[in-house]
Design a protein around this motif. Structure first.
Motif, mmCIF file in Angstrom:
data_model
loop_
_atom_site.group_PDB
_atom_site.id
_atom_site.type_symbol
_atom_site.label_atom_id
_atom_site.label_comp_id
_atom_site.label_asym_id
_atom_site.label_seq_id
_atom_site.Cartn_x
_atom_site.Cartn_y
_atom_site.Cartn_z
ATOM 1 N N LEU A 8 98.065 -65.386 -31.349
ATOM 2 C CA LEU A 8 97.505 -64.084 -29.872
ATOM 3 C C LEU A 8 96.380 -63.355 -30.977
ATOM 4 O O LEU A 8 95.648 -62.599 -29.484
ATOM 5 C CB LEU A 8 99.128 -63.441 -30.206
ATOM 6 C CG LEU A 8 98.570 -62.488 -29.466
ATOM 7 C CD1 LEU A 8 99.169 -63.101 -27.670
ATOM 8 C CD2 LEU A 8 100.666 -62.300 -29.739
ATOM 9 N N CYS A 12 93.608 -61.891 -29.631
ATOM 10 C CA CYS A 12 93.591 -59.618 -29.390
ATOM 11 C C CYS A 12 93.338 -59.565 -30.514
ATOM 12 O O CYS A 12 93.695 -58.176 -30.805
ATOM 13 C CB CYS A 12 95.232 -59.055 -28.501
ATOM 14 S SG CYS A 12 95.369 -60.174 -27.473
ATOM 15 N N ASP A 191 107.022 -61.330 -26.627
ATOM 16 C CA ASP A 191 106.057 -60.408 -26.632
ATOM 17 C C ASP A 191 106.156 -59.644 -25.197
ATOM 18 O O ASP A 191 107.443 -61.031 -24.320
ATOM 19 C CB ASP A 191 104.287 -61.780 -26.090
ATOM 20 C CG ASP A 191 104.061 -61.724 -27.142
ATOM 21 O OD1 ASP A 191 104.476 -61.630 -28.261
ATOM 22 O OD2 ASP A 191 103.621 -62.891 -27.526
ATOM 23 N N ASP A 193 105.790 -59.226 -20.754
ATOM 24 C CA ASP A 193 105.595 -60.396 -20.031
ATOM 25 C C ASP A 193 105.122 -59.275 -18.337
ATOM 26 O O ASP A 193 105.186 -58.642 -18.305
ATOM 27 C CB ASP A 193 106.792 -61.117 -19.469
ATOM 28 C CG ASP A 193 106.835 -62.361 -20.419
ATOM 29 O OD1 ASP A 193 106.359 -62.710 -20.896
ATOM 30 O OD2 ASP A 193 108.262 -62.260 -20.599
ATOM 31 N N GLY A 217 91.866 -62.179 -19.349
ATOM 32 C CA GLY A 217 93.054 -60.844 -20.477
ATOM 33 C C GLY A 217 93.370 -59.750 -19.556
ATOM 34 O O GLY A 217 94.500 -59.870 -19.130
ATOM 35 N N PHE A 220 96.575 -57.621 -19.589
ATOM 36 C CA PHE A 220 96.927 -58.156 -21.397
ATOM 37 C C PHE A 220 96.223 -57.315 -22.313
ATOM 38 O O PHE A 220 95.937 -56.230 -23.565
ATOM 39 C CB PHE A 220 97.138 -59.366 -21.561
ATOM 40 C CG PHE A 220 97.865 -60.335 -20.932
ATOM 41 C CD1 PHE A 220 99.115 -59.759 -21.664
ATOM 42 C CD2 PHE A 220 98.105 -60.734 -19.637
ATOM 43 C CE1 PHE A 220 100.898 -60.587 -21.149
ATOM 44 C CE2 PHE A 220 99.175 -61.031 -19.696
ATOM 45 C CZ PHE A 220 100.596 -61.231 -20.561
ATOM 46 N N ASN A 221 94.688 -57.010 -21.965
ATOM 47 C CA ASN A 221 93.710 -55.515 -22.701
ATOM 48 C C ASN A 221 94.688 -54.415 -22.909
ATOM 49 O O ASN A 221 94.041 -53.973 -23.877
ATOM 50 C CB ASN A 221 93.119 -55.488 -21.686
ATOM 51 C CG ASN A 221 91.613 -57.123 -21.710
ATOM 52 O OD1 ASN A 221 91.792 -58.143 -22.238
ATOM 53 N ND2 ASN A 221 91.528 -57.376 -20.523
ATOM 54 N N TYR A 224 98.263 -54.594 -24.721
ATOM 55 C CA TYR A 224 97.499 -55.358 -26.391
ATOM 56 C C TYR A 224 97.509 -53.549 -27.747
ATOM 57 O O TYR A 224 97.469 -53.157 -28.180
ATOM 58 C CB TYR A 224 97.363 -56.508 -26.496
ATOM 59 C CG TYR A 224 97.999 -57.449 -26.337
ATOM 60 C CD1 TYR A 224 99.124 -57.343 -26.617
ATOM 61 C CD2 TYR A 224 97.798 -58.958 -26.000
ATOM 62 C CE1 TYR A 224 100.094 -58.803 -26.249
ATOM 63 C CE2 TYR A 224 97.860 -59.500 -25.273
ATOM 64 C CZ TYR A 224 99.294 -59.475 -25.701
ATOM 65 O OH TYR A 224 99.963 -61.061 -25.435
ATOM 66 N N LYS A 383 98.941 -64.912 -17.743
ATOM 67 C CA LYS A 383 98.724 -66.010 -19.413
ATOM 68 C C LYS A 383 97.617 -64.121 -19.395
ATOM 69 O O LYS A 383 97.136 -63.903 -19.061
ATOM 70 C CB LYS A 383 98.574 -66.846 -19.096
ATOM 71 C CG LYS A 383 99.164 -67.875 -18.499
ATOM 72 C CD LYS A 383 99.052 -69.325 -18.881
ATOM 73 C CE LYS A 383 99.862 -70.725 -17.811
ATOM 74 N NZ LYS A 383 99.232 -71.880 -18.149
ATOM 75 N N PRO A 384 98.153 -64.129 -21.380
ATOM 76 C CA PRO A 384 97.037 -64.201 -21.749
ATOM 77 C C PRO A 384 95.873 -63.768 -21.152
ATOM 78 O O PRO A 384 94.467 -63.389 -21.691
ATOM 79 C CB PRO A 384 97.607 -63.865 -23.067
ATOM 80 C CG PRO A 384 99.040 -63.708 -23.056
ATOM 81 C CD PRO A 384 98.795 -64.051 -21.759
#
Length: 426
Positions: A8, A12, A191, A193, A217, A220-221, A224, A383-384
């Motif tokens: 991860l 990230c 984490d 989802d 991403g 997720f961008n 995070y 998914k990331p």
């Protein structure tokens, strides 16, 4: 567990990775859900500075007593959708550095709704109080109080996500989605989802010449960027010694007094972070953070962001900025808005002129509830490493979002949407 965290971090460390068109994109099957047909009412308005009349971006518009909310765009504009049977709602409008306003729903039923916000005034006595003590100790208190200050239960959140890529000043890619976040407690090692409920995307490949940036991403961008949930990506308690902290002039959100702390990473050999933390003076809660990555070391910065590229091409980030805002409900704070802006320079060997790409990504929580999340076996999370795939059909439907609250598109994005719609009709 350690291997999972290391993976991860590689993805990230700076939140973003870019891959070029020559790379194989990772795709995910979206969960598409139709509007449930529930009737709703929609209101629009614009938030401005009462003196300068300039637009106020990222103002938080919330229906008091509920978790329904939205934010204003770069032009200060917003739209707010509510259940049709909600008649006596009280709407709260807040923004950093401004006095909070509360207005009855009837105020929004007129045309050309303008909300003029007055700037907060700090007294000298308050400034003197704020600047006492060690700023590093304040940040340490902020980190230690995570469990007490932030949501300690699982939460089910609805969020709107937008991602744009520009070449020069031209929009070449636009992605938008309504997502469902399964948010884990802030001290949990699990984490978060994300599932995509409804999405649309269009890319103008004709304007990309030979090379096209693809953003890995997706949502997720911006997720995070939640540094209180993922402190390992900026500074955890055991990493505070890597930074210098000092007080800046304090500010307010409504009547809430905020410490403002400037921070800089001490080691300047590699790309390094710097920015501001806005911390509640009573609870030591992080209310907002804005920070950037210094990319003077172009070689190392390129390695952080570029996944794959053609031979004969040099790529490096030229401007990297992040923002995260937290919201409060019943004494507990939660992730409310995340934004990232990056600018990349692409140099081709034997070409005189370079290309500049601007990548913008933002996500706003529009509704949420505390819930013991039981994930159905058929639930499909992205998914990331996702690259959102093209799906232009949604732009043909003017009521595509239905009752979902969204970030109102600013003028440049609205122009891009209108061009896409015109192309579909041809």
């Amino acid at each position: 567990m350690k291997a999972k965290i290391n993976t991860l971090l590689r993805f990230c460390f700076s939140v973003w990775l870019l891959t070029f068109l020559m790379a194989s994109p990772v795709t995910a099957k979206s969960l598409l859900t139709e509007n449930n047909g529930d009737p709703y009412q929609s209101f629009k308005g614009r938030v401005i500075n009462s003196v300068t009349e300039s637009p106020i971006q990222s103002a938080h518009i919330n229906v008091k007593g509920t978790t329904i909310s939205t934010i204003s765009n770069a032009d200060g504009e917003f739209s707010l959708k509510l259940p049709a049977d909600m008649e006596d709602a009280l709407i709260s409008i807040s923004a950093l550095g401004y006095q909070t306003k509360e207005l009855q729903l009837d105020y929004f039923k007129r045309e050309n709704v303008i909300i003029a916000m007055q700037e907060s005034v700090q007294e000298l006595a308050e400034v003197n109080i704020y600047t006492k003590g060690d700023a590093t100790d304040l940040v340490r208190k902020m980190m230690y109080n995570r469990d007490e200050n932030y949501v300690s239960d699982e939460a089910l959140m609805t969020a709107f996500y937008r991602e744009t890529i520009k070449k020069g000043n031209r929009n070449i890619s636009l992605s938008e989605a309504v997502t469902e976040l399964h948010k884990q407690p802030y001290l949990s090692n699990k984490d978060d989802d994300i599932a995509i409920l409804k999405a649309r995307k269009s890319t103008d490949y004709k304007r990309l010449d030979t090379v096209a940036l693809k953003l890995r991403g997706g949502p997720f961008n911006t997720l995070y960027i939640d540094v209180m949930k993922y402190p390992q990506f900026l500074f955890d308690t055991d990493k505070l010694g890597l930074y210098s902290f000092k007080y800046a002039e304090p500010t307010k959100i409504g009547e809430r007094n905020l410490y403002v702390v400037d921070f800089k990473q001490r080691n300047r050999e590699e790309p390094w972070y710097f920015g501001k933390l806005f911390i509640d003076s009573k609870s030591f809660t992080l209310v907002k953070a804005v920070y950037s990555l210094n990319t003077d070391n172009k070689r190392m910065a390129s390695k952080m962001f570029t996944s794959k590229k053609p031979n004969g091409v040099k790529v490096h980030p030229d401007n990297v900025q992040y923002q995260v805002d937290y919201r409060e409900n019943n004494g507990k704070w939660f992730y409310g808005y995340g934004k990232a802006d990056l600018e990349f320079v692409v140099n081709w060997k034997h070409k005189i002129f370079n290309s500049r790409y601007k990548v913008h990504s933002e996500m706003a929580i529009t509704e949420w509830e505390i819930a013991n999340i039981i994930v159905p076996h058929n639930e499909e999370f992205i998914k990331p490493a996702i690259v959102m795939v093209d799906d232009i059909e949604g732009f043909a439907d003017v009521d595509f979002w239905g009752s979902n609250n969204i970030i109102e598109p600013d003028k440049s994005i609205q122009n891009a949407i209108e061009k896409i719609q015109k192309k579909i009709m041809e």
